[in-house]
Design a protein around this motif. Structure first.
Motif, PDB file in Angstrom:
ATOM      1  N   SER A  78       1.928  20.037 -20.862  1.00  0.00           N
ATOM      2  CA  SER A  78       1.049  18.878 -20.714  1.00  0.00           C
ATOM      3  C   SER A  78       1.860  17.626 -20.428  1.00  0.00           C
ATOM      4  CB  SER A  78       0.218  18.670 -21.990  1.00  0.00           C
ATOM      5  OG  SER A  78       1.070  18.481 -23.115  1.00  0.00           O
ATOM      6  N   ALA A  79       1.281  16.740 -19.609  1.00  0.00           N
ATOM      7  CA  ALA A  79       1.941  15.476 -19.277  1.00  0.00           C
ATOM      8  C   ALA A  79       0.887  14.448 -18.889  1.00  0.00           C
ATOM      9  CB  ALA A  79       2.938  15.667 -18.143  1.00  0.00           C
ATOM     10  N   GLU A  80       0.996  13.242 -19.429  1.00  0.00           N
ATOM     11  CA  GLU A  80       0.148  12.121 -19.043  1.00  0.00           C
ATOM     12  C   GLU A  80       1.048  11.087 -18.367  1.00  0.00           C
ATOM     13  OE1 GLU A  80      -2.017  10.634 -22.352  1.00  0.00           O
ATOM     14  OE2 GLU A  80      -3.111  12.509 -22.698  1.00  0.00           O
ATOM     15  N   LEU A  81       0.886  10.951 -17.063  1.00  0.00           N
ATOM     16  CA  LEU A  81       1.795  10.131 -16.277  1.00  0.00           C
ATOM     17  C   LEU A  81       1.158   8.799 -15.894  1.00  0.00           C
ATOM     18  CD1 LEU A  81       3.097  12.977 -13.935  1.00  0.00           C
ATOM     19  CD2 LEU A  81       4.100  12.173 -16.086  1.00  0.00           C
ATOM     20  N   ASN A  82       2.000   7.788 -15.756  1.00  0.00           N
ATOM     21  CA  ASN A  82       1.554   6.438 -15.467  1.00  0.00           C
ATOM     22  C   ASN A  82       1.900   6.069 -14.021  1.00  0.00           C
ATOM     23  OD1 ASN A  82       1.060   3.681 -15.371  1.00  0.00           O
ATOM     24  ND2 ASN A  82       1.735   3.341 -17.469  1.00  0.00           N
ATOM     25  N   MET A  83       0.913   5.631 -13.257  1.00  0.00           N
ATOM     26  CA  MET A  83       1.141   5.250 -11.866  1.00  0.00           C
ATOM     27  C   MET A  83       2.131   4.098 -11.751  1.00  0.00           C
ATOM     28  SD  MET A  83      -2.252   5.221  -9.458  1.00  0.00           S
ATOM     29  CE  MET A  83      -1.543   3.875  -8.521  1.00  0.00           C
ATOM     30  N   VAL A  84       2.085   3.186 -12.722  1.00  0.00           N
ATOM     31  CA  VAL A  84       2.952   2.001 -12.660  1.00  0.00           C
ATOM     32  C   VAL A  84       4.424   2.393 -12.658  1.00  0.00           C
ATOM     33  CG1 VAL A  84       3.632  -0.134 -13.844  1.00  0.00           C
ATOM     34  CG2 VAL A  84       1.219   0.535 -13.750  1.00  0.00           C
ATOM     35  N   GLU A  85       4.791   3.423 -13.437  1.00  0.00           N
ATOM     36  CA  GLU A  85       6.186   3.855 -13.491  1.00  0.00           C
ATOM     37  C   GLU A  85       6.644   4.396 -12.131  1.00  0.00           C
ATOM     38  OE1 GLU A  85       8.325   3.416 -15.935  1.00  0.00           O
ATOM     39  OE2 GLU A  85       6.752   2.370 -17.044  1.00  0.00           O
ATOM     40  N   TYR A  86       5.797   5.175 -11.491  1.00  0.00           N
ATOM     41  CA  TYR A  86       6.138   5.698 -10.162  1.00  0.00           C
ATOM     42  C   TYR A  86       6.217   4.566  -9.135  1.00  0.00           C
ATOM     43  CZ  TYR A  86       5.909  10.679 -11.268  1.00  0.00           C
ATOM     44  OH  TYR A  86       6.173  11.935 -11.764  1.00  0.00           O
ATOM     45  N   ALA A  87       5.313   3.593  -9.257  1.00  0.00           N
ATOM     46  CA  ALA A  87       5.331   2.458  -8.337  1.00  0.00           C
ATOM     47  C   ALA A  87       6.617   1.656  -8.505  1.00  0.00           C
ATOM     48  CB  ALA A  87       4.111   1.567  -8.575  1.00  0.00           C
ATOM     49  N   LYS A  88       7.075   1.499  -9.743  1.00  0.00           N
ATOM     50  CA  LYS A  88       8.334   0.777  -9.994  1.00  0.00           C
ATOM     51  C   LYS A  88       9.507   1.490  -9.327  1.00  0.00           C
ATOM     52  CE  LYS A  88       7.200  -1.241 -14.516  1.00  0.00           C
ATOM     53  NZ  LYS A  88       7.509  -1.173 -15.980  1.00  0.00           N
ATOM     54  N   ILE A  89       9.546   2.805  -9.469  1.00  0.00           N
ATOM     55  CA  ILE A  89      10.634   3.580  -8.870  1.00  0.00           C
ATOM     56  C   ILE A  89      10.604   3.446  -7.343  1.00  0.00           C
ATOM     57  CG2 ILE A  89      11.552   5.915  -8.529  1.00  0.00           C
ATOM     58  CD1 ILE A  89      10.446   6.573 -11.356  1.00  0.00           C
ATOM     59  N   ALA A  90       9.401   3.564  -6.757  1.00  0.00           N
ATOM     60  CA  ALA A  90       9.272   3.432  -5.304  1.00  0.00           C
ATOM     61  C   ALA A  90       9.677   2.041  -4.843  1.00  0.00           C
ATOM     62  CB  ALA A  90       7.838   3.728  -4.878  1.00  0.00           C
ATOM     63  N   THR A 147       0.825  -1.214   0.000  1.00  0.00           N
ATOM     64  CA  THR A 147       0.000   0.000   0.000  1.00  0.00           C
ATOM     65  C   THR A 147       0.858   1.263   0.000  1.00  0.00           C
ATOM     66  OG1 THR A 147      -0.176  -0.186   2.422  1.00  0.00           O
ATOM     67  CG2 THR A 147      -1.997  -1.068   1.102  1.00  0.00           C
ATOM     68  N   ALA A 148       2.049   1.198   0.632  1.00  0.00           N
ATOM     69  CA  ALA A 148       2.941   2.366   0.634  1.00  0.00           C
ATOM     70  C   ALA A 148       3.455   2.657  -0.764  1.00  0.00           C
ATOM     71  CB  ALA A 148       4.109   2.127   1.589  1.00  0.00           C
ATOM     72  N   VAL A 149       3.836   1.615  -1.501  1.00  0.00           N
ATOM     73  CA  VAL A 149       4.354   1.788  -2.864  1.00  0.00           C
ATOM     74  C   VAL A 149       3.286   2.390  -3.774  1.00  0.00           C
ATOM     75  CG1 VAL A 149       5.084   0.543  -4.933  1.00  0.00           C
ATOM     76  CG2 VAL A 149       6.156   0.038  -2.735  1.00  0.00           C
ATOM     77  N   PHE A 150       2.095   1.804  -3.758  1.00  0.00           N
ATOM     78  CA  PHE A 150       1.047   2.301  -4.655  1.00  0.00           C
ATOM     79  C   PHE A 150       0.419   3.593  -4.138  1.00  0.00           C
ATOM     80  CE2 PHE A 150       1.433  -1.975  -6.344  1.00  0.00           C
ATOM     81  CZ  PHE A 150       1.318  -1.731  -7.711  1.00  0.00           C
ATOM     82  N   GLY A 151       0.417   3.773  -2.819  1.00  0.00           N
ATOM     83  CA  GLY A 151      -0.052   5.048  -2.278  1.00  0.00           C
ATOM     84  C   GLY A 151       0.866   6.180  -2.699  1.00  0.00           C
ATOM     85  N   TYR A 152       2.185   5.938  -2.625  1.00  0.00           N
ATOM     86  CA  TYR A 152       3.168   6.925  -3.075  1.00  0.00           C
ATOM     87  C   TYR A 152       2.962   7.244  -4.557  1.00  0.00           C
ATOM     88  CZ  TYR A 152       7.707   8.630  -4.745  1.00  0.00           C
ATOM     89  OH  TYR A 152       8.700   9.346  -5.371  1.00  0.00           O
ATOM     90  N   ALA A 153       2.803   6.194  -5.377  1.00  0.00           N
ATOM     91  CA  ALA A 153       2.633   6.400  -6.814  1.00  0.00           C
ATOM     92  C   ALA A 153       1.363   7.200  -7.113  1.00  0.00           C
ATOM     93  CB  ALA A 153       2.583   5.044  -7.521  1.00  0.00           C
ATOM     94  N   TRP A 154       0.273   6.868  -6.417  1.00  0.00           N
ATOM     95  CA  TRP A 154      -1.011   7.556  -6.631  1.00  0.00           C
ATOM     96  C   TRP A 154      -0.905   9.030  -6.270  1.00  0.00           C
ATOM     97  CZ3 TRP A 154      -5.168   8.502  -2.692  1.00  0.00           C
ATOM     98  CH2 TRP A 154      -6.349   8.958  -3.292  1.00  0.00           C
ATOM     99  N   VAL A 155      -0.269   9.313  -5.133  1.00  0.00           N
ATOM    100  CA  VAL A 155      -0.128  10.700  -4.682  1.00  0.00           C
ATOM    101  C   VAL A 155       0.799  11.483  -5.603  1.00  0.00           C
ATOM    102  CG1 VAL A 155       0.780  12.172  -2.845  1.00  0.00           C
ATOM    103  CG2 VAL A 155      -0.666  10.220  -2.267  1.00  0.00           C
TER     104      VAL A 155
END
Length: 392
Positions: free
Chosen positions: A214-226, A186-194
Motif C-alpha cells: 500500500s502507498a498513499e502518494l502526494n502529487m505535490v512531491e512529484y511536482a517538486k521533483i519535476a 502544465t507539464a510539471v503538474f501533468g507529469y505529477a498527476w500521471v
C-alpha cells in the motif's frame, strides 16, 4: 495508510547482494556464446540463468529470493514477440499506414500487456516459499497507463499553444512568454498527476502471498521533483550558453551551423567546442536522470508498506548513483563491452545496499497463493518493444 510508526522501525533488515563479477562473467559469456551459436534460441535459457543468479544472490534477513520461470515459458513468449516485432518492422517499409495502425493497436494494448507482465514477474518471484502476485485491475490500468497520459498531453498542448495562438497577433511577446510559462506549469503538474496515478496503481496492486502493498502518494512531491529537474536543466543550459559567450565561441559556432566560411584553425577550435558542448549536455542528462530517479525512488519507498506492518526504505544518494552509472558506462566502453558483467554486478550491489525493510518479518504470517504464473508472452512483448512504466 498508517504512518511509519516506532514499531515498524524497531527492526531494520538491509538487503544484501552476494554475487561477484568473476563468477557472473562466466555465466554471462557462456550465455552470449550459446545464444549466438543457437541463433538466439538459447536466449531464453540465458535469461533464466541470469535472473536465477541475481535473485538467488539477493538476500533479506538471512533468506534469498527465487526466480521460478522456466526456459520454455520464456522461449515461447520470446518467439511470438520477435515475430511480431519483425512483422511490424517489415510492414513499416512496405505499408507505413498499416504500420501506424499496428502501432496504435499496440498502444491500445499497452495497459493489458503491462498488467500481464507485472503479474507474470510477480508470480515467478518467491521469498521464503511465498510467491508475490499482482492484482491490479485492467480497468484501472487503462485509466492510469493510457487515459491519464493522453489527457495530460492534450491539456499541456491545448493550454500552452492555445494561449499563444490567441495572443500572438495582438501581444506576441506576452503570447510567447505566457505560452512557455503555461507549458512549463502544465507539464510539471501533468507529469505529477500521471506519475502519481501510475505509481499508486502499480504499488497498491502488488501482494506478497495474501499481504497487500500500500502507498498513499502526494502529487505535490512529484511536482517538486519535476520542477527541480526542469530547473536543473534550464540552469545548466544557461550556464553552458554563458560559457560559450564568455569564451568568444558564439559567432564561430553560428558560422559553423550556417555554413559561413571560417579559417581552418578557427573551424577546428569550433569543432572541439561543439564536441565539448555535446559532452556537457550528455553529462547534464546523466545528472538530471540520476536526480529524478533517486528522489522518486526514495519518496516512493518511504510511502510503501506491506500489510501496514513492514516499511520499505530507499537510501539512494545523487552522488553515489551518479558515480555508479558513469563509471559503469566508462567500464563498458573501455572494455569493449566485456565489462558489462561487472557493471551489472556493481549495479545490483549498490541497489541492494541502498534498500532496507523496517519491521519484524518474523511476526508476519504469510501463506502462499495457489495461482499459477501466466504465460510469458506479455513479458517478452514488453521487452521486445521496450515498454517500461518507469515508476522508479
Amino acid at each position: 495508510m498508517t504512518e511509519h510508526s516506532t514499531d515498524l522501525s524497531t527492526k531494520q533488515h538491509s538487503f544484501n547482494f552476494h554475487g561477484n563479477a568473476s563468477e557472473f562473467f562466466g555465466i554471462w559469456i557462456v550465455n552470449i556464446l550459446l545464444t549466438i551459436v543457437t541463433f538466439g534460441i538459447y536466449s531464453a535459457w540465458a535469461k533464466v540463468r541470469t535472473n536465477t543468479y541475481f535473485y538467488g544472490n539477493t538476500e533479506l534477513d538471512g533468506d534469498r529470493f527465487e526466480y521460478l520461470a522456466k526456459p520454455m515459458q520464456i522461449l515461447i513468449g520470446r518467439i511470438i514477440a520477435v515475430v511480431a516485432l519483425i512483422a511490424w518492422t517489415i510492414l513499416s517499409g512496405i505499408n507505413p499506414i498499416a504500420a501506424i495502425v499496428c502501432g496504435l493497436l499496440l498502444a491500445l494494448a499497452l495497459p493489458y500487456l503491462s498488467v500481464r507482465n507485472m503479474r507474470f514477474d510477480a508470480r515467478i518471484t518467491r521469498y521464503r516459499n511465498v510467491r508475490f502476485n499482482f492484482e491490479g485491475s485492467y480497468s484501472n490500468a487503462y485509466l492510469n497507463i493510457l487515459v491519464k497520459p493522453l489527457a495530460a498531453y492534450a491539456l499541456i498542448i491545448a493550454s500552452s499553444f492555445g494561449f499563444s495562438a490567441l495572443l500572438m497577433e495582438s501581444h506576441p511577446v506576452v503570447a510567447i512568454i505566457g505560452g512557455i510559462l503555461l507549458f512549463t506549469l502544465t507539464a510539471v503538474f501533468g507529469y505529477a498527476w500521471v506519475m502519481v496515478g501510475m505509481a499508486s496503481y502499480v504499488v497498491n496492486g502488488y501482494r506478497y502471498g495474501g499481504k497487500p502493498f500500500s502507498a498513499e502518494l502526494n502529487m505535490v512531491e512529484y511536482a517538486k521533483i519535476a520542477a527541480l529537474g526542469g530547473a536543473l536543466f534550464l540552469g545548466s543550459f544557461i550556464l553552458g550558453f554563458l560559457l560559450i559567450i564568455g569564451l568568444g565561441m558564439f559567432d564561430v559556432l553560428q558560422a559553423l551551423f550556417t555554413g559561413d566560411v571560417i579559417d581552418p584553425e578557427t573551424q577546428m577550435t569550433s569543432v572541439f567546442a561543439l564536441l565539448a558542448g555535446y559532452l556537457y549536455m550528455f553529462f547534464i542528462g546523466f545528472v538530471i536522470a540520476a536526480f529524478v530517479k533517486t528522489r522518486i525512488r526514495n519518496y516512493l519507498f518511504s510511502k510503501t508498506q506491506i500489510d501496514n506492518t513492514l516499511q520499505l526504505v530507499s537510501n539512494m544518494t545523487l552522488g553515489g548513483y551518479l558515480a555508479l552509472i558513469i563509471t559503469n558506462l566508462l567500464l563498458t566502453i573501455f572494455t569493449l563491452g566485456l565489462g558489462r558483467a561487472w557493471a551489472d554486478i556493481r549495479h545490483a550491489q549498490y541497489m541492494a545496499s541502498a534498500t532496507q525493510l523496517d519491521g519484524d518479518l518474523a511476526l508476519m504470517a504469510v501463506q502462499d497463493h495457489n495461482l499459477e504464473a501466466c504465460n510469458a508472452i506479455a513479458d517478452e512483448m514488453v521487452d521486445a518493444f521496450d515498454i517500461n512504466l518507469n515508476i522508479v
